[in-house]
Write a protein that holds these residues in place. Structure first.
Motif, PDB file in Angstrom:
ATOM      1  N   ALA A 111       1.093   3.154  -1.457  1.00 42.04           N
ATOM      2  CA  ALA A 111       1.354   2.391  -2.513  1.00 42.04           C
ATOM      3  C   ALA A 111      -0.053   1.657  -2.679  1.00 42.04           C
ATOM      4  CB  ALA A 111       2.515   1.393  -2.208  1.00 42.04           C
ATOM      5  N   LEU A 112      -0.696   1.147  -1.648  1.00 39.41           N
ATOM      6  CA  LEU A 112      -1.830   0.167  -1.874  1.00 39.41           C
ATOM      7  C   LEU A 112      -3.166   0.720  -1.641  1.00 39.41           C
ATOM      8  CD1 LEU A 112      -0.033  -3.012  -0.655  1.00 39.41           C
ATOM      9  CD2 LEU A 112      -0.353  -2.218  -3.287  1.00 39.41           C
ATOM     10  N   ALA A 113      -3.361   1.800  -1.075  1.00 39.55           N
ATOM     11  CA  ALA A 113      -4.518   2.451  -0.507  1.00 39.55           C
ATOM     12  C   ALA A 113      -5.310   1.570   0.806  1.00 39.55           C
ATOM     13  CB  ALA A 113      -5.626   2.755  -1.696  1.00 39.55           C
ATOM     14  N   GLY A 114      -6.381   1.563   0.696  1.00 42.06           N
ATOM     15  CA  GLY A 114      -6.907   0.972   2.020  1.00 42.06           C
ATOM     16  C   GLY A 114      -6.978  -0.508   2.147  1.00 42.06           C
ATOM     17  N   ARG A 115      -7.826  -1.477   1.479  1.00 41.35           N
ATOM     18  CA  ARG A 115      -8.047  -2.684   1.624  1.00 41.35           C
ATOM     19  C   ARG A 115      -6.793  -3.378   1.603  1.00 41.35           C
ATOM     20  NH1 ARG A 115     -13.054  -1.298  -0.008  1.00 41.35           N
ATOM     21  NH2 ARG A 115     -14.949  -1.999   1.104  1.00 41.35           N
ATOM     22  N   ALA A 116      -6.141  -3.127   0.250  1.00 37.64           N
ATOM     23  CA  ALA A 116      -4.882  -4.036  -0.113  1.00 37.64           C
ATOM     24  C   ALA A 116      -3.782  -3.660   0.944  1.00 37.64           C
ATOM     25  CB  ALA A 116      -4.554  -3.619  -1.582  1.00 37.64           C
ATOM     26  N   GLY A 117      -3.675  -2.316   1.362  1.00 38.26           N
ATOM     27  CA  GLY A 117      -2.807  -2.034   2.353  1.00 38.26           C
ATOM     28  C   GLY A 117      -2.832  -2.561   3.660  1.00 38.26           C
ATOM     29  N   ALA A 118      -4.224  -2.689   4.003  1.00 41.93           N
ATOM     30  CA  ALA A 118      -4.386  -3.464   5.290  1.00 41.93           C
ATOM     31  C   ALA A 118      -4.105  -5.043   5.099  1.00 41.93           C
ATOM     32  CB  ALA A 118      -5.965  -3.160   5.769  1.00 41.93           C
ATOM     33  N   ARG A 119      -4.198  -5.493   4.085  1.00 32.41           N
ATOM     34  CA  ARG A 119      -3.877  -6.975   3.987  1.00 32.41           C
ATOM     35  C   ARG A 119      -2.593  -7.105   3.982  1.00 32.41           C
ATOM     36  NH1 ARG A 119      -8.300  -7.130   0.144  1.00 32.41           N
ATOM     37  NH2 ARG A 119      -6.582  -6.456  -1.714  1.00 32.41           N
ATOM     38  N   LEU A 120      -1.742  -6.324   3.434  1.00 30.07           N
ATOM     39  CA  LEU A 120      -0.252  -6.391   3.292  1.00 30.07           C
ATOM     40  C   LEU A 120       0.416  -6.053   4.753  1.00 30.07           C
ATOM     41  CD1 LEU A 120       2.564  -6.436   1.927  1.00 30.07           C
ATOM     42  CD2 LEU A 120       2.347  -4.124   1.292  1.00 30.07           C
ATOM     43  N   ALA A 121      -0.066  -5.162   5.472  1.00 30.95           N
ATOM     44  CA  ALA A 121       0.365  -4.863   6.780  1.00 30.95           C
ATOM     45  C   ALA A 121      -0.039  -5.991   7.518  1.00 30.95           C
ATOM     46  CB  ALA A 121      -0.511  -3.652   7.563  1.00 30.95           C
ATOM     47  N   ALA A 122      -1.198  -6.464   7.494  1.00 30.64           N
ATOM     48  CA  ALA A 122      -1.438  -7.946   8.454  1.00 30.64           C
ATOM     49  C   ALA A 122      -0.400  -9.135   7.889  1.00 30.64           C
ATOM     50  CB  ALA A 122      -2.914  -8.048   8.147  1.00 30.64           C
ATOM     51  N   ALA A 123       0.044  -9.098   6.952  1.00 27.93           N
ATOM     52  CA  ALA A 123       0.796 -10.099   6.434  1.00 27.93           C
ATOM     53  C   ALA A 123       2.164  -9.789   7.305  1.00 27.93           C
ATOM     54  CB  ALA A 123       0.956  -9.913   5.016  1.00 27.93           C
ATOM     55  N   VAL A 124       2.797  -8.683   7.473  1.00 32.45           N
ATOM     56  CA  VAL A 124       3.809  -8.452   8.014  1.00 32.45           C
ATOM     57  C   VAL A 124       3.813  -8.097   9.504  1.00 32.45           C
ATOM     58  CG1 VAL A 124       4.830  -7.537   6.021  1.00 32.45           C
ATOM     59  CG2 VAL A 124       3.704  -5.969   7.556  1.00 32.45           C
ATOM     60  N   GLY A 125       2.756  -8.395  10.115  1.00 28.58           N
ATOM     61  CA  GLY A 125       2.557  -8.200  11.629  1.00 28.58           C
ATOM     62  C   GLY A 125       2.126  -6.963  12.069  1.00 28.58           C
ATOM     63  N   ILE A 126       1.505  -6.255  11.203  1.00 27.05           N
ATOM     64  CA  ILE A 126       0.782  -4.952  11.661  1.00 27.05           C
ATOM     65  C   ILE A 126      -0.712  -5.078  11.514  1.00 27.05           C
ATOM     66  CG2 ILE A 126       0.858  -2.334  11.562  1.00 27.05           C
ATOM     67  CD1 ILE A 126       3.752  -2.805  10.137  1.00 27.05           C
ATOM     68  N   SER A 127      -1.528  -4.733  12.597  1.00 23.58           N
ATOM     69  CA  SER A 127      -2.820  -4.654  12.505  1.00 23.58           C
ATOM     70  C   SER A 127      -3.229  -3.210  12.184  1.00 23.58           C
ATOM     71  CB  SER A 127      -3.615  -5.247  13.534  1.00 23.58           C
ATOM     72  OG  SER A 127      -4.898  -5.360  13.485  1.00 23.58           O
ATOM     73  N   VAL A 128      -4.041  -3.042  11.227  1.00 22.63           N
ATOM     74  CA  VAL A 128      -4.258  -1.628  10.873  1.00 22.63           C
ATOM     75  C   VAL A 128      -5.747  -1.834  10.059  1.00 22.63           C
ATOM     76  CG1 VAL A 128      -2.976  -1.332   8.678  1.00 22.63           C
ATOM     77  CG2 VAL A 128      -3.927   0.585  10.112  1.00 22.63           C
ATOM     78  N   GLY A 129      -6.554  -0.821  10.119  1.00 21.76           N
ATOM     79  CA  GLY A 129      -7.833  -0.802   9.436  1.00 21.76           C
ATOM     80  C   GLY A 129      -7.596   0.115   8.047  1.00 21.76           C
ATOM     81  N   LYS A 130      -8.575  -0.124   7.185  1.00 23.88           N
ATOM     82  CA  LYS A 130      -8.131   0.530   5.760  1.00 23.88           C
ATOM     83  C   LYS A 130      -8.409   1.950   6.088  1.00 23.88           C
ATOM     84  CE  LYS A 130     -13.010  -0.650   4.625  1.00 23.88           C
ATOM     85  NZ  LYS A 130     -13.612   0.740   4.738  1.00 23.88           N
ATOM     86  N   ASP A 131      -9.521   2.229   6.829  1.00 24.71           N
ATOM     87  CA  ASP A 131      -9.954   3.710   7.194  1.00 24.71           C
ATOM     88  C   ASP A 131      -8.776   4.351   7.708  1.00 24.71           C
ATOM     89  OD1 ASP A 131     -12.402   3.285   6.122  1.00 24.71           O
ATOM     90  OD2 ASP A 131     -13.068   3.046   7.946  1.00 24.71           O
TER      91      ASP A 131
END
Length: 523
Positions: A111-131
């Protein structure tokens, strides 16, 4: 338990809450493990702790510390000596995420690809890198194409004017089927040869796609997109209206003497000087045509005159300087809506720009006094009066929109203006009739009338319309099908618009493999 179905197979020994996550220390309840060969074993060879990340709960990440046992396989024929136990729904060989978390991250990446996806995941408590998100997307298998009877084809720009690609759409389901680099007919023909079930191909009027469809799927009917047909007709109409630009203005309602109660016509002011931008465009047009007549290339003309190559193409392609300066002459000014009032007050003897500015500000004028002073400056150097302005002529685009619009959709004011314009100009009257005949043919699916319409347009003296009609003959069968069959490229254009959104979301730097995955899988 419904959120974590695998918990029934685990024994939770300890749960610890930390500031950013919850840690569950667990072990497997079962006493035995199953090898890949199917052998059940209870002989424990060793133990180690495996840390798995799971979906977040309450905004906190979940880490499962699982005590894994290694068993000895008792099957002598099995090449595996020892094996680690696996829990269905929780563990996967060589993975540090649970299948549930992996699926969530994959959907975020789509849905959001790398950077935007990583920011959304962090907002819901999931730490993940864009790569990591991009790797998950790239690892997804592409969907099966299946049988396609109605195919849509369109191009899109990786970099506009330089690098293009092609997208293929299943018109029955509106689902993207394939995405490839380039827009050559040979690539389309190669894909079609692997899909002999295609019966209809919806495309634009590109000659490359037309030839590729003919070679790759000779059994299929080609359908030209009605949107592009209407857009091309609109371009021809705008060129025709632009050539008749001087006839767009209504005749002035009366002279100055009538409005001032005088029988004798007053003297006219000196005509205003030509705008600098208009004079510059006229000089450039003359110079460019002189150099072009001498045999110089457009690139050489641009270097000699210090102009961009696109500007040179516009100058050389214009038959007259009037075609080049049309937009500059029609450029709107902030004082234009109040010119009539200013002229009337000037002729009544009011010459103070500040007073006139205050008066028109009460009428809604949003500008300042300087613009009013500049407008009145031409009359101060004249013979003491201002000409009565006639009604402001409509712009070329306004007249084009009136001609292209359905008569019932025009406002009363625009319909009256259009009626007066057709009465004054026989050429624009014939142009309007041609356009309405084409519109009736397109909306009513009367493709059988196309030959007659083309013949009538070619025999008319309207050069841009005749050129449009001649171009229709080059792709006559596809155009006739487009005006007869119910198929259209609407779904193709919608997918192209979505593709552009995905491309820009990745800042235009995504590789073809990643863009293909998101286009084909992100639904």
């Amino acid at each position: 338990m419904k959120l974590f179905p695998y918990l029934s197979a685990l024994l939770i020994e300890e749960a610890e809450r930390r500031p950013d996550k919850v840690v569950l220390r667990t072990r497997v309840r079962a006493a035995t493990g199953s090898c890949r060969c199917g052998q059940i074993s209870a002989r424990v060879h060793g133990r180690y702790v495996r840390r798995l990340r799971d979906v977040a709960v309450g905004g906190l990440g979940v880490v499962i510390e699982l005590c894994i046992r290694r068993f000895r396989c008792e099957n002598a024929a099995c090449p595996v000596v020892t094996f680690a136990e696996q829990i269905t729904g929780l563990t996967t060989p060589h993975r540090r995420h649970t299948p549930l978390l992996r699926g969530v991250l994959t959907q975020i990446g789509l849905a959001l690809a790398g950077r935007a996806g990583a920011r959304l995941a962090a907002a819901v408590g999931i730490s993940v890198g864009k790569d990591m998100l991009l790797r998950l997307v790239r690892a997804l298998p592409e969907p099966e194409v299946g049988d396609v009877e109605v195919l849509g084809v369109d191009d899109f720009a990786f970099r506009k004017g330089r690098h293009y690609g092609t997208v293929l759409i299943d018109m029955a389901t509106h689902r993207p089927l394939h995405l490839y680099d380039g827009r050559e007919g040979e690539d389309l023909a190669a894909w079609l040869q692997g899909h002999p079930e295609v019966k209809v191909i919806c495309r634009d009027r590109s000659s490359g796609y037309g030839e590729g469809a003919r070679v790759g799927a000779p059994q299929a009917e080609q359908v030209a997109d009605r949107y592009h047909l209407w857009a091309n007709l609109g371009q021809a109409v705008e060129k025709t209206v632009n050539a008749h630009r001087s006839r767009l203005a209504d005749p002035p309602p009366g002279d100055v003497g009538t409005l001032r109660g005088q029988e004798a016509e007053p003297e006219l002011v000196q005509p205003p000087a030509e705008l600098k931008v208009v004079a510059r465009l006229r000089d450039q047009h003359t110079a460019a045509h002189e150099l072009w007549a001498q045999g110089m290339s457009k690139a050489a003309i641009g270097r000699k005159l210090g102009l961009h190559q696109a500007t040179v193409r516009k100058l050389v392609g214009a038959r007259s300087a009037g075609d080049v300066v049309a937009k500059s002459l029609q450029r709107a000014h902030i004082v234009d809506p109040y010119v009539g009032y200013l002229h009337r007050r000037w002729n009544e003897g009011v010459r103070n720009a500040a007073q006139l500015c205050r008066e028109i500000q009460e009428l809604g004028y949003p500008g300042g006094e300087l613009a009013v002073q500049r407008h009145l400056r031409r009359y101060r150097t004249g013979r003491g009066h201002a000409p009565v302005p006639g009604p402001k002529p409509p712009s070329v685009r306004e007249v084009t929109s009136w001609i292209m619009a359905h008569p019932e959709h025009l406002s009363d004011e625009n319909a009256d203006s259009m009626h007066r314009l057709r009465e004054r100009d026989a050429d624009l009257d014939r142009l309007t009739l041609h356009v309405r005949k084409f519109a009736a043919m397109m909306t009513g699916r009367h493709g059988d009338r196309l030959d007659g319409w083309i013949t009538g347009a070619e025999q008319d003296t309207l050069a841009p319309l005749a050129s449009f009609a001649r171009n229709l003959r080059r792709d006559l069968d596809a155009v006739r099908n487009g005006l007869s069959l119910p198929y259209s490229s609407g779904a193709v254009e919608g997918n192209s618009n979505r593709l552009k959104m995905l491309k820009r979301q990745m800042f235009g730097r995504a590789g073809l493999d990643l863009l293909r995955k998101r286009v084909l899988l992100a639904r």
